[in-house]
Design a protein around this motif. Structure first.
Motif, PDB file in Angstrom:
ATOM      1  N   ASN A 134       0.857  -1.175   0.000  1.00 17.48           N
ATOM      2  CA  ASN A 134       0.000   0.000   0.000  1.00 17.48           C
ATOM      3  C   ASN A 134       0.900   1.233   0.000  1.00 17.48           C
ATOM      4  OD1 ASN A 134      -1.653   2.199   0.865  1.00 17.48           O
ATOM      5  ND2 ASN A 134      -3.095   0.772   1.786  1.00 17.48           N
ATOM      6  N   LYS A 163      -7.710   2.700   1.339  1.00 20.39           N
ATOM      7  CA  LYS A 163      -7.286   1.714   0.337  1.00 20.39           C
ATOM      8  C   LYS A 163      -7.333   0.307   0.923  1.00 20.39           C
ATOM      9  CE  LYS A 163      -3.415   0.744  -2.839  1.00 20.39           C
ATOM     10  NZ  LYS A 163      -4.216   0.834  -4.061  1.00 20.39           N
ATOM     11  N   LYS A 217     -10.953  -0.862   1.113  1.00 22.00           N
ATOM     12  CA  LYS A 217     -11.447  -1.229  -0.215  1.00 22.00           C
ATOM     13  C   LYS A 217     -10.929  -2.597  -0.639  1.00 22.00           C
ATOM     14  CE  LYS A 217     -12.115   3.390  -2.169  1.00 22.00           C
ATOM     15  NZ  LYS A 217     -11.688   4.357  -3.222  1.00 22.00           N
TER      16      LYS A 217
END
Length: 272
Positions: free
Chosen positions: A221, A264, A267
């Motif tokens: 990430n 993020k 999700k």
């Protein structure tokens, strides 16, 4: 023995497929007053055989007993470097012939500049150009680089040439694995160092399955990666009583990165 003008630090780890091309691109530079420090960081492929096939008095071959990692290897190279300037180079990249000459001339003429970088072109495993890096192209001046760095890295690590006395006093932070370059830029800028960029593509930056860009950073990430790097940077500045406008700007973007990183991550969980 007289000291060379430039020391090039070239870490090698299982790069037999590309390191020969990288070395050739350095030996064929128009600027020739350099030493090339090739540090084998515990490779178990045929990297050593490729390196030792080059016979050139400017090459110094160093071998770590085992894999120490990039940060320790770079710091070892910095300790060994004898040049007035120190250049970074990766074993899978290719230098344009004029790179050293242009960067050396830049630092000789611009005495206030601490570090000079350049633009890159991405290439694939076969050497085919695949594109540019937007953040790299859009940042050239010291001011532009400083503004962008508060948000994200905009300098490709193997493009830089440092003043040796500067980098020897800073070195790389062992606690910033995979973001050691970004951490270094943040520390330098926070202390007032001038970082500039030659607006020319002087390095071909290879992205492939085994590269850090192609694996670790791509799969992680990116917001969390930046968040952790900035958090450690800010903690160190606080511990040393160093805080200014730049640190405040980085703090705001760190909060942004943490928020975006969480989003993020959520999700990704929902998608799975």
């Amino acid at each position: 023995m007289s000291s060379p003008a430039i020391s090039i630090i070239l870490p090698v780890y299982n790069a037999a497929k590309y390191v020969g091309e990288a070395i050739n691109s350095l030996l064929e530079q128009t600027f020739q007053d350099f030493e090339l420090l090739i540090i084998n960081d515990g490779s178990y492929d045929s990297s050593e055989e490729v390196v030792l096939s080059f016979i050139d008095s400017r090459i110094t071959y160093v071998k770590n007993e085992n894999n120490q990692g990039l940060v320790d290897t770079l710091n070892r190279g910095i300790e060994l470097a004898r040049g007035k300037y120190i250049v970074r180079m990766d074993a899978d990249d290719i230098c344009v012939p004029l790179r050293l000459e242009k960067q050396f001339t830049w630092l000789e003429k611009n005495l206030s500049t601490s570090v000079v970088s350049c633009h890159i072109s991405f290439i694939d495993e076969s050497g085919k150009v695949t594109g540019d890096w937007e953040e790299d192209v859009n940042t050239v001046s010291c001011r532009e680089i400083k503004q962008k760095m508060a948000w994200a890295n905009c300098i490709a690590h193997p493009t830089v040439m440092f003043r040796a006395d500067l980098i020897k006093s800073y070195r790389y932070n062992q606690n910033q694995k995979n973001t050691e370059d970004y951490d270094l830029w943040l520390r330098l800028i926070a202390d007032g160092a001038v970082i500039e960029k030659i607006p020319e593509k002087l390095l071909l930056y290879r992205v492939h399955e085994a590269s850090i860009t192609g694996t670790v950073l791509r799969k992680s990430n990116p917001f969390f990666k930046q968040f952790q790097c900035k958090k450690r940077f800010l903690l160190q500045r606080t511990m040393h009583g160093k805080w200014g406008l730049f640190e405040s700007s980085v703090l705001l973007t760190t909060i942004f990165d943490g928020t975006m990183g969480i989003g993020k991550h959520i999700k990704a969980i929902v998608k799975d």
